[in-house]
Enzyme design. Structure first.
Site, short mmCIF file in Angstrom:
data_model
loop_
_atom_site.label_atom_id
_atom_site.label_comp_id
_atom_site.label_asym_id
_atom_site.label_seq_id
_atom_site.Cartn_x
_atom_site.Cartn_y
_atom_site.Cartn_z
N LYS A 1 0.68 -1.38 0.28
CA LYS A 1 -0.06 0.24 0.28
C LYS A 1 1.21 1.08 -0.18
O LYS A 1 0.29 2.36 -0.66
CB LYS A 1 -1.26 -0.06 0.96
CG LYS A 1 -2.23 -0.94 1.08
CD LYS A 1 -3.85 -0.51 1.93
CE LYS A 1 -4.18 -1.79 1.33
NZ LYS A 1 -5.40 -1.56 2.15
N LYS B 1 -4.11 -10.47 -6.58
CA LYS B 1 -6.01 -10.87 -5.81
C LYS B 1 -6.95 -10.06 -6.45
O LYS B 1 -6.31 -9.04 -6.98
CB LYS B 1 -5.85 -11.03 -4.74
CG LYS B 1 -5.33 -9.64 -3.31
CD LYS B 1 -5.49 -9.57 -2.31
CE LYS B 1 -5.69 -7.76 -2.16
NZ LYS B 1 -5.99 -8.06 -0.70
N LYS C 1 -10.00 -3.93 -4.56
CA LYS C 1 -10.68 -3.07 -4.47
C LYS C 1 -9.78 -1.76 -5.54
O LYS C 1 -10.57 -0.76 -6.37
CB LYS C 1 -11.60 -1.78 -3.57
CG LYS C 1 -12.22 -2.63 -2.60
CD LYS C 1 -12.45 -2.25 -1.23
CE LYS C 1 -12.85 -3.22 -0.34
NZ LYS C 1 -12.93 -2.85 0.59
P1 TYM Z 1 -10.65 -5.48 3.09
O1 TYM Z 1 -11.79 -4.22 4.01
O2 TYM Z 1 -9.53 -5.17 2.71
O3 TYM Z 1 -11.57 -6.83 3.32
C1 TYM Z 1 -13.18 -6.88 3.62
C2 TYM Z 1 -12.76 -8.79 3.45
O4 TYM Z 1 -12.78 -9.07 2.38
C3 TYM Z 1 -11.64 -10.15 2.51
N1 TYM Z 1 -11.46 -9.82 1.04
C4 TYM Z 1 -10.98 -10.79 0.25
N2 TYM Z 1 -11.31 -12.20 -0.03
C5 TYM Z 1 -11.33 -13.25 -1.07
N3 TYM Z 1 -10.94 -12.69 -1.64
C6 TYM Z 1 -10.39 -11.27 -2.06
N4 TYM Z 1 -9.38 -11.08 -3.27
C7 TYM Z 1 -10.57 -10.54 -1.24
N5 TYM Z 1 -10.53 -9.34 -1.13
C8 TYM Z 1 -10.60 -8.76 0.07
C9 TYM Z 1 -10.57 -9.03 3.43
O5 TYM Z 1 -10.05 -10.59 4.00
C10 TYM Z 1 -11.17 -9.11 4.59
O6 TYM Z 1 -11.64 -10.47 4.72
N6 TYM Z 1 -8.20 -4.80 7.43
C11 TYM Z 1 -9.38 -6.00 6.88
C12 TYM Z 1 -9.95 -4.97 8.29
C13 TYM Z 1 -10.45 -4.92 9.26
C14 TYM Z 1 -9.95 -5.95 9.59
C15 TYM Z 1 -10.04 -6.19 11.38
C16 TYM Z 1 -10.63 -7.86 9.76
C17 TYM Z 1 -9.75 -4.03 10.36
N7 TYM Z 1 -10.09 -4.65 11.50
C18 TYM Z 1 -10.44 -6.99 12.86
C19 TYM Z 1 -10.46 -8.84 11.12
C20 TYM Z 1 -10.64 -8.34 11.53
C21 TYM Z 1 -9.68 -5.17 5.50
O7 TYM Z 1 -9.14 -4.06 5.07
O8 TYM Z 1 -10.29 -5.81 4.52
#
Ligand code: TYM
Length: 343
Positions: free
Chosen positions: A121, A205, A208
């Site tokens: 990032k 992957k 967004k």
């Molecule tokens: P974020 O917002 O990027 O993504 C949300 C969830 O979607 C999953 N994900 C995917 N799963 C499968 N294939 C993909 N291509 C893919 N892209 C995204 C992510 O693994 C996630 O589960 N850091 C986290 C948010 C967060 C969080 C937490 C999660 C903040 N605090 C505490 C768990 C516990 C994030 O950026 O997810």
């Protein structure tokens, strides 16, 4: 380090996860996270919109609250029931930030320097990245541990952050001579859809932040757009294989088969039983039909919910209240363990 750690935690199980309100959700978020949240909802999960994490990169302040509501709408449209799941904005429960500070003093610089997501990032110019982007995984550990969560359903890309959360919990328990105070949270990653790849490159992957909209299916895409994106998805010229071994060597084919099996709730092997030997000319339309059938009702429901922001705000306020009831006493115990003045 994580493997060797033992948890002395004996408290109740709690499921928790978060999703950032940055850009519209895509099929990876749906299959990797939302579908799992719904499957786990009888365990009364805590599910938050990670708006504190969102501002580690610049956000438009005028748009952020609306984006937070949109994620909540997606949770509801995916089938979450507010009598079971607590749905809330992360920033509404201030204990996340308070615990994150304590954890900033628990985590070691070397642990954070290993985090691959920061490197991705921050890009080439990491001197200009926010300090928040660097300490992002520390806040994530606080998100989880402020509720003493034990199980965290996430996609594969969050695995390293979860390992760090375990390291922080273990280190805190040792530093403050409080064995078993925090659980060592376990990621729930298994199952189809844990790693959905870009439609344009089966080795990257679905994300967004990919500038190419054709690389992903957004949960806001209409039926024609979904079908068009699947039609244009990158493939190879061979027909689908009839066994998993041969599929492995073909990232784009494996991704489309994985998406099909995750959407249909079956296995890759079952999809190959049905489509092995057939070309993409036959498989892609079947996949497009399935994707539209599964996603369109949710898109419509999200739109309906977004027409009633007051209702979404009620959901978020109710969830935040439930979350605070759990977070406040944990933070109070942390203050005692750390030795802060408590009056
Ligand atoms: P974020 O917002 O990027 O993504 C949300 C969830 O979607 C999953 N994900 C995917 N799963 C499968 N294939 C993909 N291509 C893919 N892209 C995204 C992510 O693994 C996630 O589960 N850091 C986290 C948010 C967060 C969080 C937490 C999660 C903040 N605090 C505490 C768990 C516990 C994030 O950026 O997810």
């Amino acid at each position: 380090m994580s493997e060797a750690m033992q948890s002395d935690y004996s408290g109740p199980e709690r499921v928790l996860s978060g999703v950032q309100p940055t850009g519209s959700l895509h099929l990876g978020n749906y299959l990797g996270a939302l579908v799992k949240f719904v499957a786990l909802q009888d365990r009364r999960p805590f599910l938050f919109v990670a708006d504190l994490h969102a501002i580690t990169l610049p956000q438009d302040p005028k748009a952020l609250a609306g984006q937070t509501r949109a994620i909540a709408a997606a949770f509801l449209a995916a089938g979450l029931d507010t009598d079971k799941a607590a749905i809330f904005p992360q920033s509404a429960v201030r204990e996340h930030v308070e615990l994150a500070w304590v954890f900033n003093c628990t985590a070691r610089l070397g642990w954070l320097e290993r985090m691959t997501q920061f490197k991705e990032k921050a890009g080439k110019d990491k001197e200009r990245a926010s300090v928040g982007l660097f300490t992002y995984p520390v806040l994530q550990a606080a998100d989880i541990l402020i509720y003493k969560a034990t199980h965290v359903p996430v996609g594969e890309d969050q695995k390293q952050h979860l390992e760090l959360s375990r390291d922080i919990a273990d280190r805190f328990n040792r530093d403050f001579d409080a064995p078993g105070f925090f659980p060592l949270p376990e990621p729930l990653i298994q199952g189809p859809g844990a790693r959905v790849m870009s439609l344009k490159d089966g080795t990257k992957k679905m994300s967004k932040s990919d500038p190419a909209d054709l690389s992903r299916i957004n949960l806001t895409d209409d039926a024609d757009t979904i079908a068009r994106k699947i039609k244009k998805a990158k493939t190879d010229p061979e027909p689908l294989p009839d066994n998993l071994g041969d599929l492995k060597a073909r990232p784009e084919a494996a991704n489309l088969v994985g998406i099909y099996s995750a959407l249909a709730g079956t296995s890759d092997a079952a999809v190959l039983d049905e489509f092995g030997g057939q070309g993409f000319g036959a498989f892609k339309p079947a996949l497009a039909e399935l994707a539209v059938e599964k996603l369109s009702p949710m898109t419509a429901e999200m739109q309906r919910l977004m027409g009633d922001p007051a209702e979404i705000d009620r959901v978020l306020a109710k969830g935040a209240e439930r979350a605070r009831e759990v977070a406040a006493p944990v933070m109070d115990e942390v203050r005692r363990l750390v030795g802060f003045w408590r009056g």
